[in-house]
Design an enzyme around this catalytic site. Structure first.
Site, PDB file in Angstrom:
ATOM      1  N   HIS A 125       0.832  -1.224   0.000  1.00  0.00           N
ATOM      2  CA  HIS A 125       0.000   0.000   0.000  1.00  0.00           C
ATOM      3  C   HIS A 125       0.861   1.266   0.000  1.00  0.00           C
ATOM      4  CE1 HIS A 125      -3.283  -2.750   1.142  1.00  0.00           C
ATOM      5  NE2 HIS A 125      -2.396  -3.253   1.981  1.00  0.00           N
ATOM      6  N   SER A 170      14.909  21.515 -16.298  1.00  0.00           N
ATOM      7  CA  SER A 170      13.715  22.325 -16.502  1.00  0.00           C
ATOM      8  C   SER A 170      14.127  23.600 -17.213  1.00  0.00           C
ATOM      9  CB  SER A 170      13.088  22.655 -15.144  1.00  0.00           C
ATOM     10  OG  SER A 170      12.312  23.823 -15.244  1.00  0.00           O
ATOM     11  N   LYS A 179      16.121  21.714 -11.102  1.00  0.00           N
ATOM     12  CA  LYS A 179      15.458  20.471 -11.478  1.00  0.00           C
ATOM     13  C   LYS A 179      16.342  19.506 -12.266  1.00  0.00           C
ATOM     14  CE  LYS A 179      11.505  19.597 -10.900  1.00  0.00           C
ATOM     15  NZ  LYS A 179      10.274  20.213 -11.374  1.00  0.00           N
ATOM     16  N   GLU A 184       9.638   8.660 -17.052  1.00  0.00           N
ATOM     17  CA  GLU A 184       8.278   9.160 -17.295  1.00  0.00           C
ATOM     18  C   GLU A 184       7.813   8.810 -18.704  1.00  0.00           C
ATOM     19  OE1 GLU A 184       7.894  13.126 -14.586  1.00  0.00           O
ATOM     20  OE2 GLU A 184       9.364  13.189 -16.191  1.00  0.00           O
TER      21      GLU A 184
END
Ligand code: ARG
Length: 475
Positions: free
Chosen positions: A171, A292, A298, A305
């Protein structure tokens, strides 16, 4: 063959080419010609198409359906056409519809009218079914080979990280300490099953459709077994109507790709989570991250992704293929031309994703300290404490609630203490799970040993998993 594309006027061309010559008086509407043509994507089947034609014409010669000279002339011509295609010397034209007509027209340019005999006892319906099977057999080997590379990377990283303990999750809540290597080997198992799935599916691709002709078979005395043997198939399609309209093998292949993507998406997701400052369990290799355009701090996990994102695209390919086949009456229908793009997209995507993931796994740096520190969370010892009480004779269910209440009190109000008192260490907890399949060192060592054995047995058998030419074909 002519290099210049046929001029495209707005009006249907008067001239009827190739297969339109007899039946049609007028040419095709140019917009429909573009709509109808599959050459833009099925040119990818050129090598398989020519390999299939060579086997077919050899058989025609052997059976006396063509003279030996004719068969030889056609075979030599086809070989030259393939060289032209491989060197980009063939101009593709929408009015020639697909790769099959392109090859036949190119052959005619090379050897003249004898070229017209190649299509004896054959239809594009069994021809395209053959090409697609040969193609799936080839790319299935390629994907399998890439999977073995990924499994090797996972195994290598597992043996290196045997000492690293981390919280295992259920979980997405900290559950029990596990070895990082155990976690990585879980992915080995997923990709091992994927590899086996591709291998098992190849047995169902292995049915040679030629001889089915348009749908009912052919009036010529063909020898289908010879063609199968020449092409390395172990059997022939048992029913001509099925053989020309069956695309189950393509669906199965794209499903197998989808399963790989699903597994890759889970691994991607974990790497994305682990690389956040919240987890801080790993640093992804610079080579697979982007920055970024606005936030200088970043380092984004773009590769992971994108793999996660492309998973949806391959699932879409599967759905598109299934939907194309749904309720399609026997036998060949032009709908089937829509089978190719989803198949090609799935193969390109899954191969690319496996390769990228292999690079990420090889380069990711695990933060051993952060992972080990997260294991010191006392709640991770709850199961072991309950097991301890159980060993003293307390029924497990009761032990479970005693420890549960203790944890609840500890977590109530005040900040959680990291005081471990007499709690077992994470290492002790991991080592206590020493049966096969558990997270103890001996068990993980055994998993790695078995993995290495699997890899060494199968690496060799798919080492030549490259292209059509490398498949074991006689003749
Ligand atoms: N381009 C066609 C396809 O991909 C080849 C088969 C055409 N057969 C036919 N009867 N029109 O399906």
């Amino acid at each position: 063959m002519a290099r210049k594309p046929r001029k495209e006027s707005g009006k249907p061309s008067k001239e009827s080419v190739g297969i339109r010559k007899g039946r049609f008086e007028k040419g095709m509407d140019p917009e429909f010609a573009r709509f109808n043509a599959s050459i833009a994507f099925d040119k990818r089947l050129a090598a398989q198409d020519i390999t299939g034609s060579i086997a077919h014409v050899k058989m025609l010669g052997m059976e006396g359906i063509l003279s030996p000279d004719e068969a030889y002339e056609i075979e030599m011509g086809l070989t030259r056409v393939l060289v032209d295609i491989e060197n980009d010397r063939l101009a593709f034209r929408d009015d020639l519809e697909d790769i099959h007509i392109h090859v036949e027209e190119a052959l005619k340019e090379k050897i003249g009218d004898t070229a017209g005999k190649l299509h004896t006892a054959r239809s594009r319906n069994d021809q395209v079914a053959l090409d697609l099977r040969l193609y799936v057999l080839d790319v299935s080997q390629e994907v399998s080979h890439e999977l073995l590379n990924l499994m090797t990377a996972l195994t290598d990283r597992s043996s290196e990280t045997m000492d690293v303990l981390m919280p295992g999750y259920t979980h997405l809540q900290r559950a029990q300490p596990v070895r990082l290597s155990h976690h990585l080997m879980a992915y080995f198992q997923m990709f091992r099953r994927d590899w086996e799935r591709f291998r098992d599916a190849r047995a169902r691709v292995d049915e040679m459709p030629l001889g089915s002709a348009a749908l009912a078979g052919t009036t010529f005395p063909v020898n289908r077994e010879t063609v199968a043997t020449l092409l390395g198939f172990s059997k022939i399609g048992a029913n001509s109507m099925d053989a020309v309209s069956d695309r189950d093998f393509a669906v199965e292949f794209v499903f197998d790709c989808s399963m790989v993507m699903m597994h890759l998406s889970r691994l991607s997701e974990e790497l994305i989570l682990w690389s956040t400052s919240e987890f801080g369990f790993c640093r992804l290799p610079d080579a697979y991250c982007s920055g970024s355009s606005i936030m200088p701090q970043k380092k984004n996990p773009d590769a992971c992704e994108l793999i996660r994102g492309k998973t949806g695209r391959v699932f879409g390919d599967l759905m598109s293929l299934l939907t194309t086949l749904k309720a399609l009456p026997l036998t060949y229908n032009k709908d089937l031309q829509e089978d190719k793009e989803p198949l090609f997209d799935a193969i390109d995507t899954v191969k690319g994703c496996i390769k990228i993931m292999t690079g990420i796994i090889r380069g990711v740096e695990f933060d051993k300290e952060r992972m080990n520190a997260a294991c010191l969370d006392p709640s991770l010892a709850a199961t072991d404490l309950a097991d301890g009480l159980t060993r003293e004779g307390v029924p497990f269910r009761e032990a479970h609630s005693i420890i549960g209440a203790r944890i609840r009190d500890e977590y109530a109000g005040e900040a959680r203490t990291n005081k471990r008192g007499r709690l077992p260490s994470p290492e002790m907890m991991a080592e206590a799970r020493c049966h096969p399949g558990g997270t103890a060192r001996a068990s993980v060592d055994e998993q790695i040993r078995a993995a290495r054995e699997f890899l060494s047995v199968h690496m060799d058998s798919t080492a030549s998993g490259k292209t059509g030419s490398k498949r074991k074909r006689k003749g």
